[in-house]
Design an enzyme around this catalytic site. Structure first.
Site, mmCIF file in Angstrom:
data_model
loop_
_atom_site.group_PDB
_atom_site.id
_atom_site.type_symbol
_atom_site.label_atom_id
_atom_site.label_comp_id
_atom_site.label_asym_id
_atom_site.label_seq_id
_atom_site.Cartn_x
_atom_site.Cartn_y
_atom_site.Cartn_z
ATOM 1 C CG MET A 101 -0.616 8.112 5.237
ATOM 2 S SD MET A 101 0.373 9.371 6.498
ATOM 3 C CE MET A 101 0.154 8.441 8.095
ATOM 4 C CD GLU A 130 -6.441 14.995 14.335
ATOM 5 O OE1 GLU A 130 -5.325 13.949 14.583
ATOM 6 O OE2 GLU A 130 -6.996 14.854 13.482
ATOM 7 C CB ALA A 181 -9.805 1.782 7.815
ATOM 8 C CG HIS A 203 -37.453 2.484 36.034
ATOM 9 N ND1 HIS A 203 -37.374 1.587 35.387
ATOM 10 C CD2 HIS A 203 -38.055 3.549 35.408
ATOM 11 C CE1 HIS A 203 -38.217 1.797 34.253
ATOM 12 N NE2 HIS A 203 -38.348 3.028 34.323
ATOM 13 C CE LYS A 260 -3.596 8.023 14.652
ATOM 14 N NZ LYS A 260 -4.689 8.395 13.614
ATOM 15 C CB SER A 289 -0.732 9.888 15.079
ATOM 16 O OG SER A 289 -1.139 11.307 14.864
ATOM 17 C CG HIS A 305 -4.047 11.102 18.217
ATOM 18 N ND1 HIS A 305 -4.262 11.139 17.226
ATOM 19 C CD2 HIS A 305 -2.658 11.547 18.582
ATOM 20 C CE1 HIS A 305 -3.695 12.045 16.570
ATOM 21 N NE2 HIS A 305 -2.760 12.117 17.465
ATOM 22 C CG ASN A 306 -7.444 10.116 14.744
ATOM 23 O OD1 ASN A 306 -6.118 10.270 15.173
ATOM 24 N ND2 ASN A 306 -7.761 9.854 13.406
ATOM 25 N N GLY A 322 0.853 -1.147 -0.135
ATOM 26 C CA GLY A 322 -0.047 -0.137 -0.007
ATOM 27 C C GLY A 322 0.858 1.347 -0.071
ATOM 28 N NE ARG A 358 -5.615 -2.901 -5.134
ATOM 29 C CZ ARG A 358 -6.864 -2.611 -5.749
ATOM 30 N NH1 ARG A 358 -7.403 -3.380 -6.374
ATOM 31 N NH2 ARG A 358 -7.214 -1.279 -5.471
ATOM 32 C CB SER A 359 -1.675 0.346 -9.815
ATOM 33 O OG SER A 359 -1.388 1.429 -8.751
#
Ligand code: 6PG
Length: 476
Positions: free
Chosen positions: A13, A189, A76, A452, A182, A128, A185-186, A9, A33-34
């Site tokens: 990144m 962010e 993902a 309740h 992670k 990240s 983290h986002n 990949g 892949r390509s």
């Protein structure tokens, strides 16, 4: 000689991660892949280190020393599953597959279980720092088995960012722990960016500052407690001038924030864990509202705001107030984020070291900030800290800024500038410190309409009042 690690990949990144590995002296087999991307990488950057180009996955697997270590850096979701499915039959017992994309940790858990049955290691690893980080040193958050981390550690710690000579990479915990952290983290962010955006909005509307003037404010803030990558790049974006119109860049950008989904996942997961993450939730909602063109168009200029949209404030004093509000609200968002990590760690048995998370976020990642040192220190002082907000250092910091924080929220409300992040953070803070909450009334209502039951302040047990009869209390 066989390659030490493979990367499949090679979008930006993956390519940058492969280059980072090669630049650090590791022999990297590369596959895409390509084939064009593989060739382009070797042609353009071949001089940076040793790349072994592979035309297909069997060739990638062939090129690697055993046990093989293969990093998958594709989108993902289904694309990741597709690569795993194709790769697995080619591998041998003990090989290690690393997913360095932004996977949902539940997918990571599923994948690790599936690969474990085949005698393979699966490591879901957060990475990240965007393109730049991948190339020059990201923050790396690997999950998976301790054995697989031991095999990967020399490479990962070498290519990660370093702060004071220490790598921004640590084994987060088993199975989905790395991708969970992670994701968090986002989420943080998102919250951070929302708070920054609210600060900017208030400076412009309440003080009438120009975009360039707000840039100066953020540049100034970047030399204090708020010093961080996001504050630094905020000044950069705000000082940018649009080439074609001569307008501030920020004024020509469509005001609809997009999202790829990690922030939303964080909030969804936190809801399931029962942890309030209002900072992140308001950030996700804020983005959703910004993109809700239909309702915004129906309401803009139609729904009335306050009669008086001017606040009588001193410029320097208000800037300082907003700085305090930003810092305090940010602290709440981080406190909530770390609460969610602690809760997930308990639920899944990950045994995550919270201080270590703050430590590996000090460099490389998008939320890197000087402030994370303070968080690390807080967890060093007390690893079982119930909330970051009750740590002495942070308690002081909020105490010093809380009057300012309240003034900012009040000003925003009175002039009609939306500040959902600031106000939600303040409400959380006030809720957390309250001796008594109106939750008692909610319990009463629940008992009345649905039997309740409720608990009492003075006795153990569950009780129910016979609301429609004699209104006597019964043990439930
Ligand atoms: C990082 C970033 C990275 C990505 C964000 C953007 O840590 O390097 O977080 O993962 O740029 O996920 O997310 P949105 O597109 O949802 O804003």
């Amino acid at each position: 000689a066989p390659a030490q690690i493979g990367v499949t990949g090679l979008a930006v990144m993956g390519r940058n991660l492969a280059r980072n590995l090669a630049r650090n002296g590791f022999r990297v087999a590369v596959h895409n892949r390509s084939k064009g991307r593989t060739d382009a990488l070797v042609e353009e950057f071949g001089h940076e280190g040793e790349f072994v180009p592979a035309d297909d996955l069997p060739a990638l697997v062939q090129a690697l020393e055993q046990p093989r270590k293969i990093i998958i850096m594709v989108k993902a979701g289904e694309p990741t599953d597709a690569v795993i499915d194709e790769l697995v039959p080619l591998l041998d017992q003990g090989d290690i597959v690393v997913d360095a994309g932004n996977a949902h940790f539940a997918d990571t858990r599923r994948r690790e279980n599936a690969l474990k049955e085949k005698g393979l290691h699966f490591v879901g690893s957060g990475v990240s720092g965007g393109e730049e980080g991948a190339l020059n040193g990201p923050s790396i958050m690997p999950g998976g088995s301790p054995e697989s981390y031991a095999a990967l550690e020399p490479m990962l710690t070498k290519i990660s960012a370093h702060v004071n000579g220490e790598p921004c990479c640590v084994h987060v915990g088993p199975d989905g722990a790395g991708h969970f952290v992670k994701m968090l983290h986002n989420g943080i962010e998102y919250a951070d960016m929302q708070l920054i955006a609210e600060s900017y909005d208030l400076l412009r509307h309440v003080l009438g500052l120009s975009a360039a003037e707000t840039a100066d404010v953020f540049r100034d803030w970047n030399s204090g407690d708020l010093e961080s990558f996001l504050i630094e790049i905020t000044a950069e974006v705000l000082s940018q001038v649009d080439e074609s119109t001569g307008q501030p860049f920020v004024d020509v950008v469509l005001d609809q924030a997009e999202q790829k989904g990690t922030g939303r996942w964080t909030v969804q997961v936190a809801l399931d864990l029962g942890i309030p993450v209002s900072g992140m939730a308001e950030a996700v909602f804020g983005r959703s509202l910004s993109g809700d063109v239909v309702r915004r168009e129906a309401a803009a200029g139609v729904l009335p705001g306050p009669a008086d949209t001017k606040a009588d404030v001193d410029r320097a004093a208000f800037i300082e107030d907003v700085r305090h509000a930003l810092y305090a609200s940010k602290l709440v968002a981080y406190a909530q984020g770390f609460d969610a990590i602690r809760a997930a760690s308990e639920q899944y048995g990950w045994d995550i070291d919270l201080g270590a998370m703050a430590k590996i976020w000090r460099g490389g990642c998008i939320i890197r900030a000087v402030f994370l040192d303070r968080i690390k220190e807080a967890y060093d002082r007390d690893p079982n800290l119930p909330s970051l907000l009750v740590d002495d250092y942070f308690k002081e910091a909020v105490a010093n800024g809380q009057e300012a924080w309240r003034r900012v929220v009040a000003t925003a409300a009175s002039v009609g500038v939306p500040a959902p992040g600031f106000s939600a953070a303040l409400s959380y803070y006030d809720g957390l410190r309250a001796e008594r909450l109106p939750a008692a009334l909610i319990q009463g209502l629940r008992d009345l309409f649905g039997a309740h039951t409720y608990r009492r302040v003075d006795r153990d047990g569950a009780f129910h009042l016979d609301w429609s009869g004699d209104r006597k209390e019964h043990s439930a």
